[in-house]
Design a protein around this motif. Structure first.
Motif, PDB file in Angstrom:
ATOM      1  N   LYS A  81      46.748 105.654  42.508  1.00  0.00           N
ATOM      2  CA  LYS A  81      47.967 106.352  42.911  1.00  0.00           C
ATOM      3  C   LYS A  81      47.673 107.205  44.144  1.00  0.00           C
ATOM      4  O   LYS A  81      46.974 108.209  44.054  1.00  0.00           O
ATOM      5  CB  LYS A  81      48.478 107.239  41.779  1.00  0.00           C
ATOM      6  N   PRO A  82      48.200 106.817  45.309  1.00  0.00           N
ATOM      7  CA  PRO A  82      47.970 107.640  46.505  1.00  0.00           C
ATOM      8  C   PRO A  82      48.672 108.994  46.392  1.00  0.00           C
ATOM      9  O   PRO A  82      49.841 109.061  46.018  1.00  0.00           O
ATOM     10  CB  PRO A  82      48.590 106.805  47.634  1.00  0.00           C
ATOM     11  N   LEU A  83      47.956 110.045  46.707  1.00  0.00           N
ATOM     12  CA  LEU A  83      48.512 111.396  46.706  1.00  0.00           C
ATOM     13  C   LEU A  83      48.740 111.919  48.114  1.00  0.00           C
ATOM     14  O   LEU A  83      49.633 112.743  48.334  1.00  0.00           O
ATOM     15  CB  LEU A  83      47.576 112.350  45.957  1.00  0.00           C
ATOM     16  N   ALA A  84      47.947 111.440  49.058  1.00  0.00           N
ATOM     17  CA  ALA A  84      48.093 111.878  50.444  1.00  0.00           C
ATOM     18  C   ALA A  84      47.302 110.942  51.349  1.00  0.00           C
ATOM     19  O   ALA A  84      46.345 110.298  50.903  1.00  0.00           O
ATOM     20  CB  ALA A  84      47.592 113.310  50.611  1.00  0.00           C
ATOM     21  N   MET A  85      47.713 110.869  52.618  1.00  0.00           N
ATOM     22  CA  MET A  85      46.958 110.106  53.614  1.00  0.00           C
ATOM     23  C   MET A  85      46.466 111.049  54.695  1.00  0.00           C
ATOM     24  O   MET A  85      47.255 111.726  55.360  1.00  0.00           O
ATOM     25  CB  MET A  85      47.793 108.991  54.233  1.00  0.00           C
ATOM     26  N   GLY A  86      45.152 111.102  54.859  1.00  0.00           N
ATOM     27  CA  GLY A  86      44.564 111.925  55.894  1.00  0.00           C
ATOM     28  C   GLY A  86      44.688 111.281  57.259  1.00  0.00           C
ATOM     29  O   GLY A  86      44.804 110.053  57.386  1.00  0.00           O
ATOM     30  N   GLN A  87      44.640 112.100  58.292  1.00  0.00           N
ATOM     31  CA  GLN A  87      44.767 111.642  59.672  1.00  0.00           C
ATOM     32  C   GLN A  87      43.414 111.672  60.386  1.00  0.00           C
ATOM     33  O   GLN A  87      42.499 112.392  59.973  1.00  0.00           O
ATOM     34  CB  GLN A  87      45.761 112.535  60.411  1.00  0.00           C
ATOM     35  N   PRO A  88      43.277 110.897  61.456  1.00  0.00           N
ATOM     36  CA  PRO A  88      42.048 110.984  62.258  1.00  0.00           C
ATOM     37  C   PRO A  88      41.842 112.401  62.780  1.00  0.00           C
ATOM     38  O   PRO A  88      42.799 113.146  62.995  1.00  0.00           O
ATOM     39  CB  PRO A  88      42.312 110.013  63.410  1.00  0.00           C
ATOM     40  N   SER A  89      40.584 112.759  62.970  1.00  0.00           N
ATOM     41  CA  SER A  89      40.258 114.088  63.488  1.00  0.00           C
ATOM     42  C   SER A  89      39.120 113.966  64.497  1.00  0.00           C
ATOM     43  O   SER A  89      38.638 112.862  64.783  1.00  0.00           O
ATOM     44  CB  SER A  89      39.846 115.006  62.339  1.00  0.00           C
ATOM     45  N   CYS A  90      38.679 115.089  65.011  1.00  0.00           N
ATOM     46  CA  CYS A  90      37.557 115.050  65.954  1.00  0.00           C
ATOM     47  C   CYS A  90      36.265 114.628  65.276  1.00  0.00           C
ATOM     48  O   CYS A  90      35.322 114.163  65.925  1.00  0.00           O
ATOM     49  CB  CYS A  90      37.385 116.416  66.619  1.00  0.00           C
ATOM     50  N   ASP A  91      36.203 114.768  63.934  1.00  0.00           N
ATOM     51  CA  ASP A  91      35.003 114.404  63.176  1.00  0.00           C
ATOM     52  C   ASP A  91      35.050 112.981  62.619  1.00  0.00           C
ATOM     53  O   ASP A  91      34.004 112.393  62.323  1.00  0.00           O
ATOM     54  CB  ASP A  91      34.818 115.359  61.987  1.00  0.00           C
ATOM     55  N   TYR A  92      36.265 112.467  62.467  1.00  0.00           N
ATOM     56  CA  TYR A  92      36.421 111.176  61.782  1.00  0.00           C
ATOM     57  C   TYR A  92      37.594 110.426  62.424  1.00  0.00           C
ATOM     58  O   TYR A  92      38.712 110.968  62.500  1.00  0.00           O
ATOM     59  CB  TYR A  92      36.665 111.418  60.288  1.00  0.00           C
ATOM     60  N   PRO A  93      37.396 109.176  62.872  1.00  0.00           N
ATOM     61  CA  PRO A  93      38.382 108.537  63.754  1.00  0.00           C
ATOM     62  C   PRO A  93      39.520 107.762  63.090  1.00  0.00           C
ATOM     63  O   PRO A  93      40.369 107.214  63.791  1.00  0.00           O
ATOM     64  CB  PRO A  93      37.507 107.580  64.575  1.00  0.00           C
ATOM     65  N   TRP A  94      39.548 107.702  61.740  1.00  0.00           N
ATOM     66  CA  TRP A  94      40.527 106.826  61.106  1.00  0.00           C
ATOM     67  C   TRP A  94      41.327 107.546  60.014  1.00  0.00           C
ATOM     68  O   TRP A  94      40.962 108.643  59.582  1.00  0.00           O
ATOM     69  CB  TRP A  94      39.817 105.609  60.480  1.00  0.00           C
ATOM     70  N   ASN A  95      42.392 106.879  59.564  1.00  0.00           N
ATOM     71  CA  ASN A  95      43.118 107.375  58.400  1.00  0.00           C
ATOM     72  C   ASN A  95      42.241 107.279  57.154  1.00  0.00           C
ATOM     73  O   ASN A  95      41.354 106.420  57.059  1.00  0.00           O
ATOM     74  CB  ASN A  95      44.398 106.573  58.168  1.00  0.00           C
ATOM     75  N   TRP A  96      42.505 108.148  56.195  1.00  0.00           N
ATOM     76  CA  TRP A  96      41.764 108.152  54.937  1.00  0.00           C
ATOM     77  C   TRP A  96      42.722 108.558  53.827  1.00  0.00           C
ATOM     78  O   TRP A  96      43.868 108.923  54.090  1.00  0.00           O
ATOM     79  CB  TRP A  96      40.564 109.089  55.013  1.00  0.00           C
ATOM     80  N   SER A  97      42.297 108.468  52.579  1.00  0.00           N
ATOM     81  CA  SER A  97      43.213 108.644  51.455  1.00  0.00           C
ATOM     82  C   SER A  97      42.704 109.626  50.411  1.00  0.00           C
ATOM     83  O   SER A  97      41.493 109.766  50.214  1.00  0.00           O
ATOM     84  CB  SER A  97      43.471 107.300  50.761  1.00  0.00           C
ATOM     85  N   VAL A  98      43.663 110.252  49.751  1.00  0.00           N
ATOM     86  CA  VAL A  98      43.398 111.013  48.538  1.00  0.00           C
ATOM     87  C   VAL A  98      44.148 110.304  47.406  1.00  0.00           C
ATOM     88  O   VAL A  98      45.341 110.014  47.526  1.00  0.00           O
ATOM     89  CB  VAL A  98      43.882 112.476  48.643  1.00  0.00           C
ATOM     90  N   TYR A  99      43.419 110.000  46.328  1.00  0.00           N
ATOM     91  CA  TYR A  99      43.988 109.281  45.185  1.00  0.00           C
ATOM     92  C   TYR A  99      43.806 110.091  43.908  1.00  0.00           C
ATOM     93  O   TYR A  99      42.921 110.945  43.813  1.00  0.00           O
ATOM     94  CB  TYR A  99      43.273 107.938  44.986  1.00  0.00           C
ATOM     95  N   ARG A 100      44.619 109.766  42.926  1.00  0.00           N
ATOM     96  CA  ARG A 100      44.387 110.268  41.575  1.00  0.00           C
ATOM     97  C   ARG A 100      43.142 109.580  41.023  1.00  0.00           C
ATOM     98  O   ARG A 100      42.951 108.377  41.183  1.00  0.00           O
ATOM     99  CB  ARG A 100      45.592 109.962  40.689  1.00  0.00           C
ATOM    100  N   TRP A 101      42.243 110.340  40.401  1.00  0.00           N
ATOM    101  CA  TRP A 101      41.029 109.796  39.810  1.00  0.00           C
ATOM    102  C   TRP A 101      41.360 108.986  38.562  1.00  0.00           C
ATOM    103  O   TRP A 101      42.190 109.383  37.751  1.00  0.00           O
ATOM    104  CB  TRP A 101      40.062 110.920  39.456  1.00  0.00           C
ATOM    105  N   ILE A 102      40.715 107.828  38.422  1.00  0.00           N
ATOM    106  CA  ILE A 102      40.876 106.997  37.229  1.00  0.00           C
ATOM    107  C   ILE A 102      39.549 106.994  36.475  1.00  0.00           C
ATOM    108  O   ILE A 102      38.519 106.541  36.999  1.00  0.00           O
ATOM    109  CB  ILE A 102      41.295 105.560  37.598  1.00  0.00           C
ATOM    110  N   GLU A 103      39.566 107.482  35.268  1.00  0.00           N
ATOM    111  CA  GLU A 103      38.357 107.601  34.461  1.00  0.00           C
ATOM    112  C   GLU A 103      37.997 106.262  33.836  1.00  0.00           C
ATOM    113  O   GLU A 103      38.869 105.477  33.459  1.00  0.00           O
ATOM    114  CB  GLU A 103      38.568 108.641  33.354  1.00  0.00           C
ATOM    115  N   GLY A 104      36.684 105.986  33.705  1.00  0.00           N
ATOM    116  CA  GLY A 104      36.230 104.775  33.045  1.00  0.00           C
ATOM    117  C   GLY A 104      34.974 104.226  33.681  1.00  0.00           C
ATOM    118  O   GLY A 104      34.390 104.835  34.584  1.00  0.00           O
TER     119      GLY A 104
END
Length: 294
Positions: A81-104
């Motif tokens: 489940k995507p919770l947010a999408m990160g944007q490129p920054s001066c430290d990291y050049p691409w989009n990235w994601s925050v998801y809900r953790w799935i246990e198992g």
């Protein structure tokens, strides 16, 4: 060419603090088992941060962000489940994601006695996935390494691997199986494919399928690429259960064997030590595919 960023806890801490300050105070640490395409970190107790390790994997982030919430309501098993999408920054050049953790745990912990129900559950997940409306879904292409597309894309690569492995495997039988695999195409309407439906991306709890993760290879097209679990993990008995519940035609199973062969062959051909555990695993997959004959 974009330089590869160093992805570590310090980078993730900075990115979260800069872009999602509401989560800035949460603990961040790497997950126990990390993938090749992405680096994943725990964020607090119930979230994960997932960063592509290279540009070719980063193009998948917006696709997952868009489509996973649309697929989830039609599936009996949880998916990320995507919770947010990160944007490129001066430290990291691409989009990235925050998801809900799935246990198992990943499915490779399962014993043979659990594989019958596991095979049924895998078939149930895939059949539900295939029923979801594909309107405007992403077609197979470079972004997902042609999962769901034509196996012929990998004909030259596969034949080169077969030639290199002559004397180490039954190259005549493998070549015949490969030729059969690329002799047909999916002629029905495209369906959703996971793209990497493997034990490392299937989560189990209490020895039962609990969730399916890592949809980076998702797209629409031919479902054959999602059937390779039949030879890479399942036993002959559980494979039979899986196949009977999937209800696919023979040509689709031929192409599925082709997908299994392609990956096993190119992996085996790339190894220096043909006596390693990885080499043994790839040889087992090849033997498993060939055991069903033509």
């Amino acid at each position: 060419m974009t330089a590869q960023p160093v992805i570590n806890t310090q980078l993730v801490t900075r990115l979260v603090a800069e872009q999602f300050p509401q989560w800035a105070g949460l603990a961040i640490k790497p997950v126990k088992l990390n993938g090749w395409d992405n680096r994943t970190f725990h964020l607090g107790s119930d979230m994960t941060v997932r960063l592509p390790s290279a540009e070719r994997y980063a193009v998948k982030v917006p696709i997952e962000q868009k489509w996973l919430p649309k697929l989830a309501p039609s599936l009996s098993f949880p998916i990320p489940k995507p919770l947010a999408m990160g944007q490129p920054s001066c430290d990291y050049p691409w989009n990235w994601s925050v998801y809900r953790w799935i246990e198992g745990d990943t499915a490779d912990i399962l014993d043979e006695c659990h594989l019958r129900q596991f095979a049924r559950d895998c078939a149930r997940f895939l059949k539900e996935l295939h029923q979801i409306n594909t309107s405007e879904g992403p077609l197979a292409g470079p972004h997902n390494f042609y999962r769901g597309g034509s196996l012929k894309v990998y004909d030259e690569e596969t034949n080169a691997a077969i030639h290199k492995l002559k004397g180490l495997i039954d190259t005549e039988a493998v070549a015949a199986s490969w030729k059969q695999a690329i002799s047909s195409e999916w002629v029905k309407e495209p369906v959703w494919v996971h793209g990497d439906f493997s034990v490392g991306n299937i989560i189990v709890k209490d020895r039962k399928l609990a969730a399916v993760i890592d949809f980076g290879g998702m797209g629409i097209g031919d479902p054959a690429c999602d059937l390779v679990l039949a030879w890479t993990f399942l036993t002959p008995e559980s494979r039979g259960i899986f196949k009977s519940h999937m209800e696919m035609d023979n040509e689709t199973w031929n192409r599925a064997r082709g997908w299994a062969l392609w990956k096993a062959l190119i992996t085996l051909a790339s190894l220096e030590d043909m006596e390693s555990s990885d080499a043994s695993q790839q040889k087992r997959v090849i033997s498993s595919v060939l055991s069903e004959g033509l």
